[in-house]
Design a protein around this motif. Structure first.
Motif, short mmCIF file in Angstrom:
data_model
loop_
_atom_site.label_atom_id
_atom_site.label_comp_id
_atom_site.label_asym_id
_atom_site.label_seq_id
_atom_site.Cartn_x
_atom_site.Cartn_y
_atom_site.Cartn_z
N LYS A 12 5.02 6.53 -5.88
CA LYS A 12 4.17 7.17 -6.87
C LYS A 12 4.61 8.61 -7.12
CE LYS A 12 0.04 4.49 -5.57
NZ LYS A 12 -1.36 4.58 -5.08
N THR A 13 4.11 9.20 -8.17
CA THR A 13 4.40 10.59 -8.50
C THR A 13 3.27 11.48 -7.98
OG1 THR A 13 5.63 9.95 -10.47
CG2 THR A 13 4.87 12.22 -10.36
N TYR A 14 3.66 12.55 -7.25
CA TYR A 14 2.67 13.46 -6.65
C TYR A 14 3.02 14.91 -6.99
CZ TYR A 14 1.19 9.56 -3.68
OH TYR A 14 0.71 8.37 -3.21
N PRO A 15 2.02 15.81 -6.96
CA PRO A 15 2.31 17.24 -7.10
C PRO A 15 3.13 17.74 -5.92
CG PRO A 15 -0.04 16.79 -7.44
CD PRO A 15 0.55 15.55 -6.88
N ALA A 16 4.10 18.61 -6.20
CA ALA A 16 4.94 19.19 -5.15
C ALA A 16 4.72 20.69 -5.13
CB ALA A 16 6.41 18.87 -5.41
N VAL A 17 4.45 21.25 -3.94
CA VAL A 17 4.21 22.68 -3.78
C VAL A 17 5.02 23.18 -2.59
CG1 VAL A 17 1.88 22.50 -4.74
CG2 VAL A 17 2.22 22.33 -2.26
N LEU A 53 9.66 21.35 0.25
CA LEU A 53 8.46 21.10 -0.54
C LEU A 53 7.52 20.17 0.21
CD1 LEU A 53 9.94 20.49 -4.11
CD2 LEU A 53 8.91 22.58 -3.24
N VAL A 54 6.28 20.17 -0.22
CA VAL A 54 5.29 19.25 0.34
C VAL A 54 4.67 18.49 -0.82
CG1 VAL A 54 3.17 19.03 1.65
CG2 VAL A 54 4.83 20.79 2.27
N LEU A 55 4.72 17.17 -0.73
CA LEU A 55 4.04 16.34 -1.72
C LEU A 55 2.60 16.17 -1.28
CD1 LEU A 55 6.70 13.55 -2.39
CD2 LEU A 55 6.52 15.84 -3.36
N VAL A 56 1.68 16.47 -2.19
CA VAL A 56 0.26 16.40 -1.88
C VAL A 56 -0.46 15.55 -2.92
CG1 VAL A 56 0.26 18.65 -0.73
CG2 VAL A 56 -0.23 18.52 -3.18
N THR A 79 -8.41 34.56 -11.38
CA THR A 79 -9.16 34.52 -10.13
C THR A 79 -8.62 33.41 -9.23
OG1 THR A 79 -10.82 33.03 -11.06
CG2 THR A 79 -11.24 35.41 -11.22
N ALA A 80 -8.96 33.50 -7.96
CA ALA A 80 -8.48 32.53 -6.98
C ALA A 80 -9.45 31.36 -6.88
CB ALA A 80 -8.29 33.18 -5.63
N GLU A 81 -8.91 30.15 -6.84
CA GLU A 81 -9.72 28.94 -6.73
C GLU A 81 -9.13 28.08 -5.61
OE1 GLU A 81 -10.88 24.97 -9.37
OE2 GLU A 81 -9.48 26.49 -10.15
N GLN A 82 -9.95 27.72 -4.63
CA GLN A 82 -9.47 26.92 -3.52
C GLN A 82 -9.52 25.44 -3.87
OE1 GLN A 82 -11.67 26.88 0.31
NE2 GLN A 82 -9.74 27.57 1.24
N VAL A 83 -8.40 24.74 -3.57
CA VAL A 83 -8.28 23.31 -3.89
C VAL A 83 -7.97 22.56 -2.60
CG1 VAL A 83 -7.07 21.58 -5.23
CG2 VAL A 83 -7.44 23.86 -6.20
N THR A 84 -8.72 21.50 -2.32
CA THR A 84 -8.48 20.66 -1.15
C THR A 84 -7.53 19.53 -1.53
OG1 THR A 84 -10.66 21.15 -0.24
CG2 THR A 84 -9.54 19.20 0.60
N VAL A 85 -6.50 19.32 -0.72
CA VAL A 85 -5.49 18.30 -1.01
C VAL A 85 -5.24 17.45 0.24
CG1 VAL A 85 -4.35 19.68 -2.79
CG2 VAL A 85 -3.61 19.87 -0.41
N ARG A 86 -4.48 16.38 0.05
CA ARG A 86 -4.07 15.50 1.15
C ARG A 86 -2.55 15.50 1.24
NH1 ARG A 86 -2.20 10.31 1.50
NH2 ARG A 86 -2.45 10.06 -0.76
N LEU A 87 -2.05 15.68 2.46
CA LEU A 87 -0.61 15.69 2.67
C LEU A 87 -0.04 14.28 2.51
CD1 LEU A 87 2.00 17.16 3.60
CD2 LEU A 87 1.36 16.59 5.94
N VAL A 88 1.00 14.16 1.69
CA VAL A 88 1.68 12.87 1.50
C VAL A 88 2.98 12.83 2.27
CG1 VAL A 88 2.72 11.32 -0.20
CG2 VAL A 88 0.62 12.55 -0.76
N ARG A 89 3.86 13.82 2.02
CA ARG A 89 5.16 13.83 2.67
C ARG A 89 5.82 15.18 2.51
NH1 ARG A 89 6.72 9.22 3.76
NH2 ARG A 89 5.79 8.34 1.86
N ARG A 90 6.60 15.59 3.51
CA ARG A 90 7.43 16.79 3.41
C ARG A 90 8.81 16.40 2.92
NH1 ARG A 90 4.10 18.08 7.79
NH2 ARG A 90 3.24 20.20 7.71
#
Length: 368
Positions: A289-294, A330-333, A315-326
């Motif tokens: 699948k395609t995931y966001p990479a940060v 980069l980290v796919l979340v 402004t700063a906004e906190q976002v909760t994510v789940r780790l998929v793979r390093r």
């Protein structure tokens, strides 16, 4: 050495004490003066930053979670059988040789069939006589000159003679070993002149037009494979070459002990360079699948959750994510992120929900 007069020493001490007292009383003014004279660049930088917490950001980009899976498997012929003697007797002819190619129905081995040929000839003679008797009584039956019972006996004799001929021909056919399909033979375990028993092993016989390779795939990756998917294989038996194949079968169940499923891939062997039984190293590209990479620096672990900071409207906004793979820095979340979102990579420790931020850089993609 001349000694300093006492009154002079007292005067110097009084001056030093007075200066110290004066400096203490005006310490704030001196501190400002010192900062003004020694750090003009720092003051100018702070003024240039403007309001808000200074941060450095990177853009979110989407990456497909593809994997390359490697496995070791064993090769098998597309079809493979062990040739056995169809009946007992003396071997009178043997065509089997290592690597010899045969078409379906070709003779591989011949046993002495003298008795069987005689039995066929005798059965043919009996059938011919029974046929004549049946035809003669059939003609008499039509005229009413023959008894019905005699005609029925002639018909029975004809059927029995025909069955005996079929049996004799079947016995004769079992004196010849023929190729069950197109393929090649291996080493023969008998020689011309040997006497062999029924079902005794004679040789191996393989259809090597395609080589089947079986390997185990973890159950976590089963959702990524499908029939027709391509694989790349190498084998020590053929150096410096790779072979393309495709998945042709996926086992219907997962092994409860290993938590893997059996996968079968087929490799074209038209050049006949691959051999059954050889080991193969397989590589298969598994799309995901395609995931966001940060960048990994953007992630914070707090209270059992993985979070990052997104800059939205200054402004700063906190976002909760789940780790998929390093992957490669980069980290796919998995989380509520969009392509091009600005994610804080430096300055995260000073951020609070809704706090104003001052972006110091031009955002780049998540690979920076």
């Amino acid at each position: 050495m001349r000694k300093t007069a006492f009154w002079k020493q007292a005067l110097v001490s009084a001056v030093l004490i007075g200066g110290a007292v004066l400096a203490w009383q005006n310490r704030d003014a001196l501190r400002t003066l010192w900062a003004t004279g020694t750090a003009p660049d720092q003051r100018q930088t702070a003024e240039a930053q403007g309001p808000g917490t200074p941060v450095i950001v990177a853009d979110v980009r989407f990456v497909q979670d593809d994997l390359a899976f490697s496995a070791i498997g064993t090769g098998f012929a597309l079809r493979s059988v062990t040739l056995r003697a169809p009946s007992s007797g003396e071997v009178t002819a043997l065509e089997i040789a290592p690597g010899a190619k045969f078409a379906a129905g070709d003779t591989l081995m011949q046993l002495d069939d003298t008795d069987e040929r005689l039995a066929v000839a005798l059965a043919e003679a009996r059938l011919s006589r029974a046929t004549s008797e049946r035809d003669r009584y059939q003609a008499l039956q039509d005229t009413g000159a023959a008894a019905t019972a005699r005609f029925e006996q002639a018909q029975t004799d004809f059927k029995v003679a025909k069955i005996e001929l079929d049996q004799a021909r079947a016995d004769l056919a079992r004196r010849t070993l023929r190729a069950p399909f197109d393929g090649v033979t291996g080493l023969a375990s008998v020689e011309t002149g040997d006497r062999i028993a029924t079902d005794e092993t004679v040789s191996s016989f393989d259809d090597r037009s395609r080589i089947l390779v079986e390997f185990d795939l973890p159950e976590a990756l089963l959702g990524r494979v499908e029939i027709g998917q391509t694989v790349t294989a190498t084998t020590p038996a053929v150096e410096d070459r790779s072979f393309d194949g495709e998945i042709t079968a996926i086992d219907s169940r997962v092994d409860v002990a290993t938590r893997t499923a059996r996968i079968r891939a087929a490799i074209d062997n038209a050049a006949d360079v691959l051999r059954p039984g050889a080991s193969f190293s397989l590589r298969i590209d598994l799309p995901g699948k395609t995931y966001p990479a940060v960048p990994e620096l953007a992630l914070q672990f707090s209270r059992g959750e993985l979070n990052l900071w997104r800059v939205s409207g200054g402004t700063a906004e906190q976002v909760t994510v789940r780790l998929v793979r390093r992957r490669e820095g980069l980290v796919l979340v998995d989380g509520p992120l969009a392509e091009g979102d600005h994610i804080v990579v430096e300055g995260t420790q000073r951020l609070r929900e809704g706090a104003a931020v001052n972006v110091l850089n031009t955002a780049t993609d998540g690979s920076s």
